[in-house]
Design a protein around this motif. Structure first.
Motif, PDB file in Angstrom:
ATOM      1  N   ASP A 228     -23.162 -38.786  -1.785  1.00  0.00           N
ATOM      2  CA  ASP A 228     -23.841 -39.960  -0.270  1.00  0.00           C
ATOM      3  C   ASP A 228     -24.800 -40.413  -0.768  1.00  0.00           C
ATOM      4  N   ALA A 229     -25.622 -41.161  -0.425  1.00  0.00           N
ATOM      5  CA  ALA A 229     -26.640 -42.029  -1.040  1.00  0.00           C
ATOM      6  C   ALA A 229     -28.116 -40.928  -0.249  1.00  0.00           C
ATOM      7  N   SER A 230     -27.773 -39.534   0.359  1.00  0.00           N
ATOM      8  CA  SER A 230     -28.750 -38.414   1.178  1.00  0.00           C
ATOM      9  C   SER A 230     -28.402 -37.659  -0.349  1.00  0.00           C
ATOM     10  N   GLY A 231     -27.618 -37.140  -1.160  1.00  0.00           N
ATOM     11  CA  GLY A 231     -27.717 -36.361  -2.177  1.00  0.00           C
ATOM     12  C   GLY A 231     -26.391 -35.859  -2.493  1.00  0.00           C
ATOM     13  N   ASP A 232     -26.121 -35.051  -3.625  1.00  0.00           N
ATOM     14  CA  ASP A 232     -24.863 -34.590  -4.113  1.00  0.00           C
ATOM     15  C   ASP A 232     -24.792 -33.144  -4.421  1.00  0.00           C
ATOM     16  N   GLY A 233     -23.200 -32.402  -4.567  1.00  0.00           N
ATOM     17  CA  GLY A 233     -23.349 -31.517  -4.604  1.00  0.00           C
ATOM     18  C   GLY A 233     -22.056 -30.401  -4.682  1.00  0.00           C
ATOM     19  N   THR A 234     -21.790 -29.380  -5.354  1.00  0.00           N
ATOM     20  CA  THR A 234     -20.244 -29.174  -5.336  1.00  0.00           C
ATOM     21  C   THR A 234     -20.823 -27.738  -5.460  1.00  0.00           C
ATOM     22  N   PHE A 235     -19.166 -27.448  -4.620  1.00  0.00           N
ATOM     23  CA  PHE A 235     -19.079 -25.393  -4.853  1.00  0.00           C
ATOM     24  C   PHE A 235     -17.487 -25.483  -5.555  1.00  0.00           C
ATOM     25  N   THR A 236     -17.076 -24.198  -6.454  1.00  0.00           N
ATOM     26  CA  THR A 236     -16.608 -24.272  -6.696  1.00  0.00           C
ATOM     27  C   THR A 236     -15.599 -22.614  -6.378  1.00  0.00           C
ATOM     28  N   PHE A 237     -14.642 -22.113  -6.395  1.00  0.00           N
ATOM     29  CA  PHE A 237     -14.785 -21.171  -6.209  1.00  0.00           C
ATOM     30  C   PHE A 237     -13.109 -20.549  -6.240  1.00  0.00           C
ATOM     31  N   GLU A 238     -13.071 -18.927  -6.608  1.00  0.00           N
ATOM     32  CA  GLU A 238     -12.242 -18.318  -7.693  1.00  0.00           C
ATOM     33  C   GLU A 238     -12.177 -16.890  -7.425  1.00  0.00           C
ATOM     34  N   SER A 239     -10.671 -15.995  -8.178  1.00  0.00           N
ATOM     35  CA  SER A 239     -11.061 -14.595  -8.058  1.00  0.00           C
ATOM     36  C   SER A 239     -10.550 -14.665  -6.864  1.00  0.00           C
ATOM     37  N   TRP A 240     -10.058 -15.029  -6.004  1.00  0.00           N
ATOM     38  CA  TRP A 240      -9.742 -15.114  -3.752  1.00  0.00           C
ATOM     39  C   TRP A 240      -9.368 -13.169  -4.287  1.00  0.00           C
ATOM     40  N   GLY A 241      -9.130 -12.797  -3.419  1.00  0.00           N
ATOM     41  CA  GLY A 241      -8.576 -11.330  -3.298  1.00  0.00           C
ATOM     42  C   GLY A 241      -9.226 -10.164  -4.157  1.00  0.00           C
ATOM     43  N   GLN A 242      -9.982 -10.608  -5.205  1.00  0.00           N
ATOM     44  CA  GLN A 242     -10.257  -9.879  -6.555  1.00  0.00           C
ATOM     45  C   GLN A 242     -11.238  -8.344  -6.274  1.00  0.00           C
ATOM     46  N   PRO A 243     -10.901  -7.731  -6.489  1.00  0.00           N
ATOM     47  CA  PRO A 243     -12.442  -6.318  -6.827  1.00  0.00           C
ATOM     48  C   PRO A 243     -13.079  -6.761  -7.580  1.00  0.00           C
ATOM     49  N   PHE A 244     -14.296  -6.424  -7.143  1.00  0.00           N
ATOM     50  CA  PHE A 244     -15.394  -6.849  -7.619  1.00  0.00           C
ATOM     51  C   PHE A 244     -16.157  -5.394  -7.770  1.00  0.00           C
ATOM     52  N   ASP A 245     -16.877  -4.878  -8.342  1.00  0.00           N
ATOM     53  CA  ASP A 245     -17.126  -3.520  -8.850  1.00  0.00           C
ATOM     54  C   ASP A 245     -18.897  -3.820  -8.486  1.00  0.00           C
ATOM     55  N   VAL A 246     -19.707  -3.323  -7.709  1.00  0.00           N
ATOM     56  CA  VAL A 246     -21.248  -3.711  -6.635  1.00  0.00           C
ATOM     57  C   VAL A 246     -21.651  -2.691  -6.955  1.00  0.00           C
ATOM     58  N   ALA A 247     -22.739  -2.404  -7.672  1.00  0.00           N
ATOM     59  CA  ALA A 247     -23.535  -0.844  -7.686  1.00  0.00           C
ATOM     60  C   ALA A 247     -24.747  -1.276  -7.260  1.00  0.00           C
ATOM     61  N   ALA A 248     -25.237  -0.104  -7.408  1.00  0.00           N
ATOM     62  CA  ALA A 248     -26.465  -0.098  -6.764  1.00  0.00           C
ATOM     63  C   ALA A 248     -27.511  -0.541  -8.054  1.00  0.00           C
ATOM     64  N   PRO A 249     -29.014  -1.225  -7.939  1.00  0.00           N
ATOM     65  CA  PRO A 249     -29.769  -1.605  -8.953  1.00  0.00           C
ATOM     66  C   PRO A 249     -30.587  -0.188  -9.367  1.00  0.00           C
ATOM     67  N   THR A 250     -31.232  -0.446 -10.034  1.00  0.00           N
ATOM     68  CA  THR A 250     -31.467   0.816 -10.939  1.00  0.00           C
ATOM     69  C   THR A 250     -32.975   1.172 -11.290  1.00  0.00           C
ATOM     70  N   ASP A 251     -33.585  -0.781 -10.864  1.00  0.00           N
ATOM     71  CA  ASP A 251     -34.898  -0.459 -11.141  1.00  0.00           C
ATOM     72  C   ASP A 251     -35.672  -0.900  -9.712  1.00  0.00           C
ATOM     73  N   VAL A 252     -35.304  -0.241  -8.951  1.00  0.00           N
ATOM     74  CA  VAL A 252     -35.946  -0.251  -7.652  1.00  0.00           C
ATOM     75  C   VAL A 252     -37.682   0.363  -7.324  1.00  0.00           C
ATOM     76  N   VAL A 253     -38.204  -0.292  -6.630  1.00  0.00           N
ATOM     77  CA  VAL A 253     -39.901  -0.212  -6.266  1.00  0.00           C
ATOM     78  C   VAL A 253     -39.732   0.334  -5.221  1.00  0.00           C
ATOM     79  N   ARG A 254     -39.239   0.109  -4.172  1.00  0.00           N
ATOM     80  CA  ARG A 254     -39.077   0.146  -2.450  1.00  0.00           C
ATOM     81  C   ARG A 254     -37.685   0.571  -2.650  1.00  0.00           C
ATOM     82  N   ASP A 255     -37.442   1.788  -1.622  1.00  0.00           N
ATOM     83  CA  ASP A 255     -36.213   2.167  -1.510  1.00  0.00           C
ATOM     84  C   ASP A 255     -36.236   2.141  -0.167  1.00  0.00           C
ATOM     85  N   CYS A 256     -35.407   2.867   0.287  1.00  0.00           N
ATOM     86  CA  CYS A 256     -34.837   3.271   2.166  1.00  0.00           C
ATOM     87  C   CYS A 256     -35.194   3.981   2.728  1.00  0.00           C
ATOM     88  N   ALA A 257     -35.608   4.993   1.493  1.00  0.00           N
ATOM     89  CA  ALA A 257     -36.218   6.578   2.168  1.00  0.00           C
ATOM     90  C   ALA A 257     -37.203   6.289   3.030  1.00  0.00           C
TER      91      ALA A 257
END
Length: 257
Positions: A228-257
């Protein structure tokens, strides 16, 4: 009733913008029958064949069904962009203002996400109960953590640096914000062979937003458009329920230990 602006509808962007602009996935649960508030078995066959019956509910009931479907689906990939329009003076054409964007893939507990404004950029990885963040120089300076510009910084997940981006990192909260920005919601009836249903947020001659959800099965979101007159935007959604592989990053400069 005062109709909310498109930017307010879009993820309650005012809440996010005030703090941001200014200054392992697990098993996916089986989605329940949807919508739970409608007994499709007792509808005429020709009506039940139209889809999930979401259009038979009130606006609030339909919104609850959509959010419940999102929560049950678990994993999703989505991206969104929102840009404000500002009016320098009453007789001056609006000009493009601040922008906010997100790219997300995963579940609330295991995901990768990139979030950005015009100046700031943050990358987040959540996995195994830990959350890792990194960003550009502007984001590191704003957060007061120079390490963020050098690599990933680990947090326990309960951190203001993550919370300030809510609800962009929680799919159910995000969709609830899109639908909950107005108390005027209308669900359109099925049209022809269209595989989606239209949910109008801020129903009226010039709606503040339109969310399209799946017509058959759980009413999972496909797209959201606001403008509208205040702005605009969009969202798209896909791959509902499909598994995603998430791995911890290797370039960690400060860990939680």
């Amino acid at each position: 009733m005062t109709r909310p602006s498109a930017v307010a509808v879009a993820v309650a962007i005012g809440t996010v913008a005030l703090s941001v602009l200014t200054g392992c996935t697990g098993d996916t649960p089986e989605p329940p029958p949807t919508p739970t508030a409608v007994d499709l078995e007792h509808l005429p066959d020709d009506l039940a064949d139209y889809g999930n019956g979401l259009w038979l509910l009130t606006g609030a009931e339909a919104a609850d069904e959509v959010v419940a479907a999102v929560r049950a689906a678990g994993a999703v990939r989505y991206s969104g962009r929102f840009t404000e329009l500002t009016e320098p003076a009453p007789d001056v054409e609006p000009v493009t203002g601040r922008s906010l964007g997100v790219d997300f893939a995963g579940t609330p507990s295991g995901y990768t996400a990139t979030l950005f404004t015009d100046e700031l950029r943050a990358e987040i990885i959540a996995v195994d109960g830990l959350t890792y963040l990194r960003g550009n120089d502007a984001y590191a300076a704003r957060a007061g953590l120079p390490e963020l510009a050098a690599g990933y910084v680990c947090t326990t997940g309960d951190d203001d640096l993550v919370d300030e981006w809510a609800p962009l990192l929680r799919p159910a909260d995000l969709v609830g914000s899109l639908l909950g920005a107005s108390d005027s919601i209308a669900v359109g009836e099925p049209r022809g062979d269209d595989a989606t249903l239209e949910i109008v947020v801020g129903a009226g001659e010039a709606p503040a937003g339109i969310l399209r959800v799946q017509r058959s099965g759980p009413p999972l979101p496909a797209t959201f458009t606001a403008g509208d007159a205040s702005g605009d935007g969009t969202f798209t959604f896909e791959s509902w329920g499909q598994p995603f592989d998430v791995a911890a990053p290797t370039d960690v400069v400060r860990d939680c230990a």
